[in-house]
Design an enzyme around this catalytic site. Structure first.
Site, short mmCIF file in Angstrom:
data_model
loop_
_atom_site.label_atom_id
_atom_site.label_comp_id
_atom_site.label_asym_id
_atom_site.label_seq_id
_atom_site.Cartn_x
_atom_site.Cartn_y
_atom_site.Cartn_z
N TYR A 141 0.79 -1.15 -0.13
CA TYR A 141 0.12 0.01 0.04
C TYR A 141 0.91 1.34 0.11
O TYR A 141 0.55 2.37 -0.37
CB TYR A 141 -0.93 0.03 1.32
CG TYR A 141 -2.27 -0.72 1.26
CD1 TYR A 141 -2.38 -1.95 0.62
CD2 TYR A 141 -3.59 0.27 1.43
CE1 TYR A 141 -3.62 -2.36 0.37
CE2 TYR A 141 -4.55 -0.39 1.17
CZ TYR A 141 -4.82 -1.70 0.79
OH TYR A 141 -6.04 -2.30 0.73
N LYS A 192 2.80 -15.31 1.96
CA LYS A 192 3.13 -15.91 0.49
C LYS A 192 4.50 -16.26 0.44
O LYS A 192 5.31 -15.84 -0.40
CB LYS A 192 2.68 -15.33 -0.86
CG LYS A 192 2.33 -15.85 -1.86
CD LYS A 192 1.29 -16.83 -1.85
CE LYS A 192 1.11 -17.77 -3.24
NZ LYS A 192 0.43 -18.64 -3.29
N ASP A 224 -3.23 -18.11 0.00
CA ASP A 224 -4.15 -18.78 -0.72
C ASP A 224 -5.03 -19.72 0.13
O ASP A 224 -6.25 -19.89 0.14
CB ASP A 224 -3.75 -19.42 -1.99
CG ASP A 224 -2.78 -20.21 -1.70
OD1 ASP A 224 -2.01 -20.06 -0.89
OD2 ASP A 224 -2.21 -20.83 -2.73
N ASP A 248 -6.58 -6.77 4.26
CA ASP A 248 -7.68 -6.05 3.61
C ASP A 248 -8.49 -6.79 2.87
O ASP A 248 -9.84 -7.07 3.15
CB ASP A 248 -7.04 -5.20 2.52
CG ASP A 248 -8.17 -4.52 1.54
OD1 ASP A 248 -9.13 -4.01 2.28
OD2 ASP A 248 -7.95 -4.34 0.38
N ASP A 252 -12.38 -8.87 4.58
CA ASP A 252 -13.96 -8.62 3.95
C ASP A 252 -14.36 -10.16 3.75
O ASP A 252 -15.75 -10.27 4.26
CB ASP A 252 -13.62 -8.17 2.63
CG ASP A 252 -13.86 -6.71 2.57
OD1 ASP A 252 -13.59 -6.21 3.47
OD2 ASP A 252 -14.41 -6.21 1.20
C1 IPM Z 1 -10.47 -0.98 4.09
C2 IPM Z 1 -10.58 -0.35 2.80
C3 IPM Z 1 -9.53 0.61 2.25
C4 IPM Z 1 -8.20 -0.27 2.28
C5 IPM Z 1 -9.56 1.55 1.30
C6 IPM Z 1 -10.95 2.22 1.39
C7 IPM Z 1 -8.39 2.33 0.80
O1 IPM Z 1 -10.93 -1.17 1.84
O2 IPM Z 1 -10.28 -0.03 5.21
O3 IPM Z 1 -10.30 -2.10 4.26
O4 IPM Z 1 -8.06 -0.80 1.55
O5 IPM Z 1 -7.56 -0.48 3.22
MG MG Z 2 -10.95 -3.22 2.70
#
Ligand code: IPM
Ligand code: MG
Length: 359
Positions: A141, A192, A224, A248, A252
């Protein structure tokens, strides 16, 4: 002493969900004498619209002076045509980096009332309680060099750099082990290392730091496989620690195990425990301004704020219990709605939590 909270509602559903979390804090502030004070700032697209930058100088200094930051969400289609340097997301990344919020705690807890809302079978997810510790200020990042360059043959080439120094890995490792000591004492480090040298070093440093925590069991997993295990048998995990980008993605996935990304809070902490608190979901432009969004992730984020930055465990427990009670009463925003439940708005969900706090 007054506890100063910088409030950055941001874009999309940000203002609506933050408003409910502030109502909860204001209720507890009055009820328990927590001595909280609030000041608002602009970030993301809202910052850009007012000051041509997603992270205005005033916002940054407000956050630096505050003891904790509450953030809603940033971004939306309106700002997508902007160049990268001034996109709303840059405001969020900028504040994480400027405040050195390297340790991002993302718990994924399944509320039993929501077992039906998960797309996975109830026996796979029931009782789920895992914590993802995501490195937040390094890795691909932030790595340099980055950009899009022109090659000699006239073709364009995009590039980013995955970098981690030993000290960056060491501090997130400590964060993960300390977190595990307060839980079930298991850390799974996700990398990884079979392909990326950077994460080979990550693995070595994790092993080294683990020696200082003999009571915690460390295992390693390739990313993975970790993605697969998260949907196959997520209850095998206690704490997962990983790089910025892997965290990240995996967070999710972990969020969806719990039924809705609208339920998950997060804390991003610096070395002193100062933190920024935000729901892990985004700005949901499609439902913004409609009083439909689920405010629970933001409400649970302020519970984390009270617990981690202010040491107000009783107040934090009260919020978490109130969310549980509110769900018991059958109220559901659309993202977690299922048959037989009462569909409510953002503000009504806030009311339900406050009513539960009143007891
Ligand atoms: C998160 C979001 C952010 C990230 C974005 C909005 C930049 O997806 O906080 O997980 O990738 O960190
Ligand atoms: Mg995110």
């Amino acid at each position: 002493m007054t506890k100063k909270i910088a409030v950055l509602p941001g874009d999309g559903i940000g203002p609506e969900i933050v408003a409910e979390a502030i109502r909860v804090l204001e209720f507890l502030n009055a009820d328990m004498g927590l001595d909280l004070s609030f000041e608002n700032g602009l970030i993301g697209g809202a910052g850009y619209d007012a000051h041509s930058t997603p992270l205005p100088e005033q916002t940054l200094s407000l956050c630096k002076q505050a003891d904790a930051v509450l953030l809603g969400a940033v971004g939306g289609p309106k700002w997508e045509p902007l160049e990268h340097a001034v996109r709303p997301e840059r405001g969020l990344l900028g504040i994480r980096s400027e405040l050195q919020l390297f340790s991002n705690l993302r718990p994924a807890i399944l509320y039993p009332q929501l077992a039906d809302a998960s797309t996975l079978k109830p026996d796979v997810v029931s009782g789920l309680d895992l914590m993802i510790v995501r490195e937040l200020t390094g890795g691909i990042y932030f790595g340099q060099p980055r950009g899009v360059r022109a090659l000699k043959n006239g073709e364009k080439q995009g590039f980013n750099t995955l970098v981690y120094s030993e000290s960056e890995i060491r501090r997130i490792a400590h964060s993960a082990f300390l977190t595990a000591q307060k839980r079930n004492k298991k850390v799974c480090s996700v990398d990884k290392a079979n392909v990326l040298e950077c994460t080979e070093l990550w693995r070595e440093v994790m092993d080294e730091v683990a020696k200082g925590y003999p009571d915690v069991m460390l295992s390693h997993m390739y990313v993975d496989n970790a993605a697969m295990q998260l949907v196959r048998a997520p209850k095998q995990f206690d704490v997962m620690v990983t790089t910025n980008m892997f965290g990240d993605i995996l967070s999710d996935t972990a969020a969806m195990l719990t039924g809705s990304i609208g339920m998950l809070p997060s804390a991003s902490l610096d070395e002193q425990g100062k933190g920024m608190y935000e729901p892990i979901h985004g700005s949901a432009p499609d439902i913004a301004g409609k009083n439909l969004a689920n405010p629970l992730a933001t409400i649970l984020s302020v519970a984390m704020m009270l617990r981690y930055t202010f040491g107000e465990a009783i107040a934090a427990d009260r919020i978490e219990k109130a969310v549980d009670t509110a769900l018991d009463t059958g109220v559901r925003t659309s993202d977690i709605h299922s048959e037989g439940m009462q569909k409510v708005s953002t503000a009504q969900m806030g009311d339900a939590v406050i009513n539960a706090l009143k007891g």
